[in-house]
Design a protein around this motif. Sequence first.
Motif, mmCIF file in Angstrom:
data_model
loop_
_atom_site.group_PDB
_atom_site.id
_atom_site.type_symbol
_atom_site.label_atom_id
_atom_site.label_comp_id
_atom_site.label_asym_id
_atom_site.label_seq_id
_atom_site.Cartn_x
_atom_site.Cartn_y
_atom_site.Cartn_z
ATOM 1 N N MET A 101 0.822 -1.232 0.000
ATOM 2 C CA MET A 101 0.000 0.000 0.000
ATOM 3 C C MET A 101 0.841 1.260 0.000
ATOM 4 S SD MET A 101 -3.121 -0.543 -0.360
ATOM 5 C CE MET A 101 -3.855 -2.183 -0.338
ATOM 6 N N GLN A 102 1.864 1.272 -0.831
ATOM 7 C CA GLN A 102 2.710 2.465 -0.813
ATOM 8 C C GLN A 102 2.035 3.632 -1.540
ATOM 9 O OE1 GLN A 102 6.454 0.951 -2.251
ATOM 10 N NE2 GLN A 102 5.869 1.077 -4.389
ATOM 11 N N SER A 103 2.453 4.815 -1.165
ATOM 12 C CA SER A 103 1.796 6.019 -1.672
ATOM 13 C C SER A 103 2.187 6.273 -3.135
ATOM 14 C CB SER A 103 2.122 7.207 -0.777
ATOM 15 O OG SER A 103 3.504 7.366 -0.719
ATOM 16 N N PRO A 104 1.387 7.111 -3.840
ATOM 17 C CA PRO A 104 1.614 7.355 -5.270
ATOM 18 C C PRO A 104 3.036 7.791 -5.606
ATOM 19 C CG PRO A 104 -0.473 8.301 -4.580
ATOM 20 C CD PRO A 104 0.197 7.818 -3.339
ATOM 21 N N ALA A 105 3.644 8.611 -4.755
ATOM 22 C CA ALA A 105 5.004 9.087 -5.046
ATOM 23 C C ALA A 105 5.977 7.908 -5.109
ATOM 24 C CB ALA A 105 5.441 10.080 -3.987
ATOM 25 N N TYR A 106 5.810 6.941 -4.209
ATOM 26 C CA TYR A 106 6.687 5.765 -4.224
ATOM 27 C C TYR A 106 6.372 4.865 -5.406
ATOM 28 C CZ TYR A 106 8.542 7.075 0.289
ATOM 29 O OH TYR A 106 9.180 7.743 1.293
ATOM 30 N N ASN A 107 5.107 4.765 -5.765
ATOM 31 C CA ASN A 107 4.777 3.934 -6.925
ATOM 32 C C ASN A 107 5.404 4.497 -8.198
ATOM 33 O OD1 ASN A 107 3.456 1.713 -5.857
ATOM 34 N ND2 ASN A 107 1.532 2.853 -5.626
ATOM 35 N N SER A 129 6.920 -4.683 -4.499
ATOM 36 C CA SER A 129 7.131 -3.339 -3.959
ATOM 37 C C SER A 129 7.654 -3.317 -2.521
ATOM 38 C CB SER A 129 5.835 -2.525 -4.053
ATOM 39 O OG SER A 129 4.768 -3.242 -3.475
ATOM 40 N N GLY A 130 7.251 -4.296 -1.712
ATOM 41 C CA GLY A 130 7.704 -4.318 -0.314
ATOM 42 C C GLY A 130 9.221 -4.466 -0.230
ATOM 43 N N ALA A 131 9.749 -5.396 -1.020
ATOM 44 C CA ALA A 131 11.203 -5.626 -1.016
ATOM 45 C C ALA A 131 11.930 -4.461 -1.694
ATOM 46 C CB ALA A 131 11.530 -6.945 -1.714
ATOM 47 N N TRP A 132 11.315 -3.922 -2.749
ATOM 48 C CA TRP A 132 11.916 -2.751 -3.412
ATOM 49 C C TRP A 132 12.010 -1.590 -2.417
ATOM 50 C CZ3 TRP A 132 9.533 2.060 -3.860
ATOM 51 C CH2 TRP A 132 10.284 3.029 -4.562
ATOM 52 N N PHE A 133 10.925 -1.346 -1.702
ATOM 53 C CA PHE A 133 10.891 -0.228 -0.758
ATOM 54 C C PHE A 133 11.976 -0.391 0.314
ATOM 55 C CE2 PHE A 133 9.531 2.116 2.946
ATOM 56 C CZ PHE A 133 9.125 3.328 2.408
ATOM 57 N N LEU A 134 12.040 -1.562 0.904
ATOM 58 C CA LEU A 134 13.043 -1.809 1.945
ATOM 59 C C LEU A 134 14.460 -1.568 1.428
ATOM 60 C CD1 LEU A 134 13.975 -3.083 4.756
ATOM 61 C CD2 LEU A 134 14.177 -5.217 3.456
ATOM 62 N N THR A 135 14.750 -2.112 0.249
ATOM 63 C CA THR A 135 16.127 -2.080 -0.229
ATOM 64 C C THR A 135 16.532 -0.776 -0.912
ATOM 65 O OG1 THR A 135 15.446 -3.237 -2.252
ATOM 66 C CG2 THR A 135 16.286 -4.587 -0.469
ATOM 67 N N THR A 136 15.555 0.055 -1.262
ATOM 68 C CA THR A 136 15.920 1.315 -1.925
ATOM 69 C C THR A 136 15.550 2.559 -1.121
ATOM 70 O OG1 THR A 136 13.830 1.458 -3.133
ATOM 71 C CG2 THR A 136 15.630 0.291 -4.237
ATOM 72 N N GLN A 137 14.596 2.437 -0.222
ATOM 73 C CA GLN A 137 14.125 3.624 0.499
ATOM 74 C C GLN A 137 14.494 3.646 1.977
ATOM 75 O OE1 GLN A 137 12.755 6.027 -1.572
ATOM 76 N NE2 GLN A 137 13.275 4.478 -3.094
ATOM 77 N N CYS A 138 14.978 2.540 2.521
ATOM 78 C CA CYS A 138 15.349 2.524 3.937
ATOM 79 C C CYS A 138 16.851 2.756 4.065
ATOM 80 C CB CYS A 138 14.979 1.187 4.579
ATOM 81 S SG CYS A 138 13.200 0.872 4.629
ATOM 82 N N SER A 139 17.241 3.461 5.122
ATOM 83 C CA SER A 139 18.667 3.754 5.309
ATOM 84 C C SER A 139 19.412 2.495 5.750
ATOM 85 C CB SER A 139 18.837 4.845 6.367
ATOM 86 O OG SER A 139 18.491 4.317 7.636
ATOM 87 N N LYS A 140 20.726 2.544 5.593
ATOM 88 C CA LYS A 140 21.580 1.431 6.035
ATOM 89 C C LYS A 140 21.408 1.187 7.519
ATOM 90 C CE LYS A 140 25.505 1.153 2.902
ATOM 91 N NZ LYS A 140 26.758 1.830 2.538
#
Length: 213
Positions: free
Chosen positions: A116-122, A159-170
Amino acid sequence: MLPTTSITLLLTLFLTITSASPISFSFPLVARGALTETQMLAIAPTSKNCDNPPAKGECATAKQAVKFTTQSFDKYAVTSKAEQAAVISLMAFESDDFKYNKNHFPGVPGQGTRNMQSPAYNKKYAASIPALKDKVAKVSSPAALLDLLRENETYDFGSGAWFLTTQCSKDVRAKLQKGDEAGWQMYISDCVGTSVTDERKEYWERAVKALGV
Ligand SMILES: *[C@@H]1O[C@H](CO)[C@@H](O)[C@H](O)[C@H]1NC(C)=O
């Protein structure tokens, strides 16, 4: 040299063993530690089937969820069990056990996919998929872009794995990988950008247990 009868006997024995134990021969085909439908059902208990789905065309079963979630962990190299548990529990919670892949309450256009990510993330997510390049160029609204992502389960569940690996900090990922509640809380608040609720936590606790984090 073995006498012919002994060879025949050995061959018979070998064939008997191989035909009698198909399980031991098919076992190596299942990757070690691969996600199972049983684990998915333990996390999202109402995902056994899609009979009478609340939203037409949006429901996925635990079996489908396993297939495409596994694919996404491979693609984005999410190998930590703790991270897998966090992503699965987020998707299961946000999609109401995989019954939805569009935001219905209140119904933000363009918000969706399984986490359920927001439009900007999609928008960012779609732009990261080379195979969608031509189609993305033609869409004219956030809702149409979401439909493009929802159309293919690989993207819908990716999208869940994409979000974690590209949008979360180290830093968030390192803490999350420890598998404790503090790390998960940080992932929810500092990366997903929402707050921990009892229900969210119940999903995470089930996921941690099911995956043996
Ligand atoms: C979905 O996307 C994947 C990855 O790009 C692709 O391999 C697959 O063929 C697509 N499936 C359909 C039904 O278009």
